[in-house]
Design a protein around this motif. Structure first.
Motif, short mmCIF file in Angstrom:
data_model
loop_
_atom_site.label_atom_id
_atom_site.label_comp_id
_atom_site.label_asym_id
_atom_site.label_seq_id
_atom_site.Cartn_x
_atom_site.Cartn_y
_atom_site.Cartn_z
N TYR A 166 0.66 -1.00 0.03
CA TYR A 166 -0.04 0.01 -0.04
C TYR A 166 0.91 1.22 -0.14
O TYR A 166 1.83 1.47 0.55
N ILE A 167 0.45 2.48 -0.75
CA ILE A 167 1.06 3.50 -0.58
C ILE A 167 0.16 4.45 0.51
O ILE A 167 -1.35 4.58 0.41
N VAL A 168 0.61 5.11 1.51
CA VAL A 168 0.10 5.90 2.55
C VAL A 168 -0.23 7.18 1.82
O VAL A 168 0.70 7.93 1.52
N ARG A 169 -1.51 7.46 1.62
CA ARG A 169 -1.86 8.90 1.07
C ARG A 169 -2.19 9.93 2.10
O ARG A 169 -1.83 11.05 1.52
N ASP A 170 -2.46 9.47 3.24
CA ASP A 170 -3.18 10.45 3.97
C ASP A 170 -2.87 10.06 5.62
O ASP A 170 -3.21 8.63 5.73
N ILE A 171 -2.53 11.00 6.56
CA ILE A 171 -2.40 10.32 7.95
C ILE A 171 -2.89 11.31 8.95
O ILE A 171 -2.86 12.64 8.80
N GLU A 172 -3.85 10.88 9.75
CA GLU A 172 -4.54 11.67 10.73
C GLU A 172 -4.28 11.27 12.16
O GLU A 172 -4.33 10.03 12.40
N ARG A 173 -3.57 12.13 12.77
CA ARG A 173 -3.17 11.86 14.11
C ARG A 173 -4.42 12.13 15.27
O ARG A 173 -4.71 13.17 15.13
N SER A 174 -4.53 11.33 16.09
CA SER A 174 -5.54 11.79 17.16
C SER A 174 -4.91 11.44 18.32
O SER A 174 -4.18 10.16 18.62
N VAL A 175 -5.39 11.92 19.56
CA VAL A 175 -5.03 11.63 20.93
C VAL A 175 -6.14 11.49 21.64
O VAL A 175 -6.97 12.62 22.00
N PRO A 176 -6.70 10.15 22.00
CA PRO A 176 -7.90 9.96 22.89
C PRO A 176 -7.89 10.73 23.90
O PRO A 176 -7.04 10.44 24.71
N GLN A 177 -9.12 11.06 24.53
CA GLN A 177 -9.24 11.64 25.71
C GLN A 177 -9.21 10.56 26.72
O GLN A 177 -9.80 9.79 26.63
N GLY A 178 -8.51 10.71 27.86
CA GLY A 178 -8.75 10.02 29.07
C GLY A 178 -8.15 8.47 28.93
O GLY A 178 -8.84 7.58 29.51
N ARG A 179 -7.42 8.43 28.11
CA ARG A 179 -6.85 7.04 27.60
C ARG A 179 -5.36 7.01 27.90
O ARG A 179 -4.52 8.00 27.42
N ALA A 180 -4.94 6.22 28.70
CA ALA A 180 -3.20 5.96 28.81
C ALA A 180 -2.85 5.66 27.66
O ALA A 180 -3.42 4.73 27.01
N GLY A 181 -1.31 6.11 27.41
CA GLY A 181 -1.01 5.68 26.14
C GLY A 181 -0.64 6.62 25.23
O GLY A 181 -0.86 7.87 25.46
N GLY A 182 -0.45 6.29 23.90
CA GLY A 182 -0.09 7.42 22.93
C GLY A 182 -1.17 7.62 21.91
O GLY A 182 -2.48 7.36 22.32
N SER A 183 -0.44 8.09 20.88
CA SER A 183 -1.50 8.64 19.79
C SER A 183 -1.90 7.52 18.99
O SER A 183 -1.24 6.56 19.02
N LEU A 184 -3.16 7.82 18.40
CA LEU A 184 -3.35 6.85 17.29
C LEU A 184 -3.43 7.54 16.02
O LEU A 184 -3.38 8.75 15.63
N TYR A 185 -2.92 6.63 14.65
CA TYR A 185 -2.80 7.18 13.56
C TYR A 185 -3.77 6.43 12.66
O TYR A 185 -3.39 5.24 12.60
N ARG A 186 -4.55 7.22 11.99
CA ARG A 186 -5.51 6.63 10.92
C ARG A 186 -4.78 6.90 9.60
O ARG A 186 -4.68 8.09 9.36
N MET A 187 -4.55 5.90 8.90
CA MET A 187 -3.88 5.91 7.67
C MET A 187 -4.87 5.78 6.54
O MET A 187 -5.56 4.47 6.58
N ARG A 188 -4.74 6.50 5.44
CA ARG A 188 -5.48 6.21 4.48
C ARG A 188 -4.45 5.55 3.15
O ARG A 188 -3.75 6.39 3.01
N MET A 189 -4.79 4.41 2.83
CA MET A 189 -3.85 3.89 1.98
C MET A 189 -4.54 3.21 0.79
O MET A 189 -5.73 3.17 0.73
N TYR A 190 -3.72 3.11 -0.24
CA TYR A 190 -4.17 2.52 -1.72
C TYR A 190 -3.27 1.49 -1.93
O TYR A 190 -2.21 1.46 -1.83
N ASP A 191 -4.10 0.42 -2.22
CA ASP A 191 -3.38 -0.90 -2.79
C ASP A 191 -2.85 -0.45 -4.29
O ASP A 191 -3.16 0.08 -5.02
#
Length: 190
Positions: free
Chosen positions: A20-45
């Protein structure tokens, strides 16, 4: 193997035995959750062109795919295809407009430093240099003495892209554009 937090746009990754080629990345930090960020990646085969949205934790390890980068120059447009010429052996690489619609806004015949991304000898995308030089073809008249203010105005570039530029820039000026951020990066050297 890099972590999800180290992945950037236009990188090829191996996921579920596909490339896959990663075309877009969205970073989010969930509230009240121990741990790190989440990375939502839009990928194309790279083979089928199918879209996949997937979310990774910042510590998830991701496999990079085998790919080759070749230095190319934009040659011409053929219908919906953009043709790039290899700088060494002059091989043509055809890319569909939909695969490179974000990047093509900052490419013309003079753009240097373009790389075509090949997976299994098939072109899947292009990578641009950090900054490209383009000409302003349309903007409001410049204001004398406005170089000290930080107000911006829209400017249409020779490729059709519209970005914000400082008020002292006028039609006909050559400017540097940061491709990743789509921002004015200074005047081009003459």
């Amino acid at each position: 193997m890099p972590k999800a937090s180290e992945i950037k746009r236009n990188i090829a990754i191996s996921y579920d035995n596909k490339t896959y080629i990663v075309r877009d990345i969205e970073r989010s930090v969930p509230q009240g959750r121990a741990g790190g960020s989440l990375y939502r990646m839009r990928m194309y085969d790279v083979v089928s062109g199918r879209k996949l949205d997937e979310t990774f934790k910042d510590s998830d390890m991701i496999d990079l795919a085998d790919l080759v980068r070749r230095q190319v120059t934009f040659s011409y447009m053929d219908g919906e295809e953009y043709v790039f010429m290899d700088n060494e052996d002059y091989s043509p690489y055809n890319l569909n407009k939909s695969a490179i619609e974000e990047e093509i806004l900052f490419v013309n015949e003079d753009t240097q430093g373009i790389q075509v991304i090949l997976v299994d000898d098939a072109p899947v995308g292009i990578e641009l240099p950090t900054n490209v030089e383009l000409e302003v073809v349309e903007t409001d008249p410049s204001i004398k003495g406005a170089s000290a203010t930080s107000r911006n105005k829209p400017a249409k570039l020779s490729t059709g892209a519209v970005i914000q530029v400082p008020e002292h820039i006028s039609t006909g000026d050559r400017i540097k554009v940061n491709v990743e951020e789509r921002k004015f990066a200074g005047r081009a050297e003459k």
